[in-house]
Design a protein around this motif. Sequence first.
Motif, PDB file in Angstrom:
ATOM      1  N   ALA A  31      -6.908 116.074 -13.706  1.00 24.81           N
ATOM      2  CA  ALA A  31      -6.670 117.076 -14.743  1.00 24.81           C
ATOM      3  C   ALA A  31      -5.617 118.078 -14.300  1.00 24.81           C
ATOM      4  O   ALA A  31      -4.855 118.596 -15.106  1.00 24.81           O
ATOM      5  N   MET A  32      -5.563 118.349 -13.001  1.00 26.02           N
ATOM      6  CA  MET A  32      -4.585 119.291 -12.472  1.00 26.02           C
ATOM      7  C   MET A  32      -3.257 118.612 -12.143  1.00 26.02           C
ATOM      8  O   MET A  32      -2.354 119.230 -11.611  1.00 26.02           O
ATOM      9  N   GLY A  33      -3.119 117.333 -12.472  1.00 20.32           N
ATOM     10  CA  GLY A  33      -1.895 116.621 -12.129  1.00 20.32           C
ATOM     11  C   GLY A  33      -1.812 116.387 -10.644  1.00 20.32           C
ATOM     12  O   GLY A  33      -0.739 116.396 -10.061  1.00 20.32           O
ATOM     13  N   GLY A  34      -2.949 116.159 -10.019  1.00 23.88           N
ATOM     14  CA  GLY A  34      -3.088 116.134  -8.575  1.00 23.88           C
ATOM     15  C   GLY A  34      -2.367 115.031  -7.858  1.00 23.88           C
ATOM     16  O   GLY A  34      -1.452 114.404  -8.361  1.00 23.88           O
ATOM     17  N   MET A  35      -2.827 114.797  -6.674  1.00 24.88           N
ATOM     18  CA  MET A  35      -2.156 113.902  -5.752  1.00 24.88           C
ATOM     19  C   MET A  35      -2.578 112.466  -5.973  1.00 24.88           C
ATOM     20  O   MET A  35      -3.747 112.172  -6.121  1.00 24.88           O
ATOM     21  N   SER A  36      -1.608 111.605  -5.994  1.00 21.15           N
ATOM     22  CA  SER A  36      -1.859 110.174  -6.076  1.00 21.15           C
ATOM     23  C   SER A  36      -1.275 109.558  -4.818  1.00 21.15           C
ATOM     24  O   SER A  36      -0.066 109.540  -4.636  1.00 21.15           O
ATOM     25  N   VAL A  37      -2.136 109.068  -3.944  1.00 22.81           N
ATOM     26  CA  VAL A  37      -1.670 108.516  -2.677  1.00 22.81           C
ATOM     27  C   VAL A  37      -2.221 107.117  -2.530  1.00 22.81           C
ATOM     28  O   VAL A  37      -3.388 106.876  -2.781  1.00 22.81           O
ATOM     29  N   PRO A  49       8.719 103.343  -5.298  1.00 23.07           N
ATOM     30  CA  PRO A  49       8.893 103.613  -6.727  1.00 23.07           C
ATOM     31  C   PRO A  49       9.553 104.964  -6.996  1.00 23.07           C
ATOM     32  O   PRO A  49       9.556 105.850  -6.136  1.00 23.07           O
ATOM     33  N   ALA A  50      10.065 105.134  -8.189  1.00 22.76           N
ATOM     34  CA  ALA A  50      10.640 106.409  -8.614  1.00 22.76           C
ATOM     35  C   ALA A  50       9.556 107.480  -8.575  1.00 22.76           C
ATOM     36  O   ALA A  50       8.374 107.196  -8.765  1.00 22.76           O
ATOM     37  N   LYS A  51       9.963 108.709  -8.322  1.00 20.08           N
ATOM     38  CA  LYS A  51       9.069 109.867  -8.286  1.00 20.08           C
ATOM     39  C   LYS A  51       7.931 109.703  -7.284  1.00 20.08           C
ATOM     40  O   LYS A  51       6.802 110.111  -7.529  1.00 20.08           O
ATOM     41  N   SER A  70       2.652 113.321  -5.503  1.00 17.67           N
ATOM     42  CA  SER A  70       2.387 114.745  -5.642  1.00 17.67           C
ATOM     43  C   SER A  70       3.616 115.569  -5.282  1.00 17.67           C
ATOM     44  O   SER A  70       4.412 115.185  -4.432  1.00 17.67           O
ATOM     45  N   THR A  71       3.752 116.719  -5.932  1.00 16.63           N
ATOM     46  CA  THR A  71       4.835 117.645  -5.591  1.00 16.63           C
ATOM     47  C   THR A  71       4.288 118.975  -5.077  1.00 16.63           C
ATOM     48  O   THR A  71       5.046 119.922  -4.899  1.00 16.63           O
ATOM     49  N   ASN A  72       2.970 119.042  -4.844  1.00 11.71           N
ATOM     50  CA  ASN A  72       2.374 120.272  -4.321  1.00 11.71           C
ATOM     51  C   ASN A  72       1.028 119.968  -3.664  1.00 11.71           C
ATOM     52  O   ASN A  72      -0.006 120.433  -4.120  1.00 11.71           O
ATOM     53  N   ALA A  73       1.045 119.174  -2.612  1.00  9.74           N
ATOM     54  CA  ALA A  73      -0.194 118.806  -1.916  1.00  9.74           C
ATOM     55  C   ALA A  73       0.143 118.275  -0.531  1.00  9.74           C
ATOM     56  O   ALA A  73       1.298 118.011  -0.214  1.00  9.74           O
ATOM     57  N   CYS A  74      -0.905 118.113   0.280  1.00  3.32           N
ATOM     58  CA  CYS A  74      -0.764 117.562   1.631  1.00  3.32           C
ATOM     59  C   CYS A  74      -1.749 116.416   1.814  1.00  3.32           C
ATOM     60  O   CYS A  74      -2.767 116.355   1.125  1.00  3.32           O
ATOM     61  N   PHE A  75      -1.436 115.532   2.739  1.00  2.00           N
ATOM     62  CA  PHE A  75      -2.399 114.511   3.143  1.00  2.00           C
ATOM     63  C   PHE A  75      -2.300 114.304   4.641  1.00  2.00           C
ATOM     64  O   PHE A  75      -1.261 114.540   5.245  1.00  2.00           O
ATOM     65  N   GLU A  76      -3.429 113.896   5.235  1.00  2.00           N
ATOM     66  CA  GLU A  76      -3.474 113.621   6.671  1.00  2.00           C
ATOM     67  C   GLU A  76      -3.128 112.173   6.922  1.00  2.00           C
ATOM     68  O   GLU A  76      -3.704 111.273   6.317  1.00  2.00           O
ATOM     69  N   ILE A  77      -2.189 111.939   7.816  1.00  2.00           N
ATOM     70  CA  ILE A  77      -1.773 110.577   8.137  1.00  2.00           C
ATOM     71  C   ILE A  77      -2.934 109.796   8.756  1.00  2.00           C
ATOM     72  O   ILE A  77      -3.094 108.612   8.495  1.00  2.00           O
TER      73      ILE A  77
END
Length: 147
Positions: A31-37, A49-51, A70-77
């Motif tokens: 809903a918040m447009g969150g992170m897709s990883v 892919p694009a974007k 995502s354009t405003n999030a972090c993830f742990e490798i």
Amino acid sequence: MIDHIKITNTGRIYVTWTKKAATAASALLFAMGGMSVTASPAAADGPCPAKRLCIYDLINFEGNRIASGSTNACFEIDDFAFDREIRSYDNNLSVDAAVWHRSVYTGLWTKERTLVANKFSSDIARFNVGGTRNAQVCMGPSAYPSL
């Protein structure tokens, strides 16, 4: 708040919460447009892919790949089946991404590298970027690693 999501090479997602909490968190995230990883062998999926920001654990965009839109999030490798450090990347996002490392001695975060928006590198020519424990990749100017 989402602590960790682990996605295996086969695409399975492991969340450390109860099913009810994970469902609510997933709905909130989308809903918040969150992170897709996603994480997968790079050869199976073709080019980045694009974007999306794609990081690879081998040079020339090979090996395992982690892709994020995502354009405003972090993830742990460490949360992914990523065998080695980041060796190449393709950033098709409109924002820069940064690779951060947290010292086990001081607890302080240090920026290791910037992955520039709309740029790529087939060999970043620096070993161990993101290859140690406590490494996060953050996309966007206001995204910083979590403790």
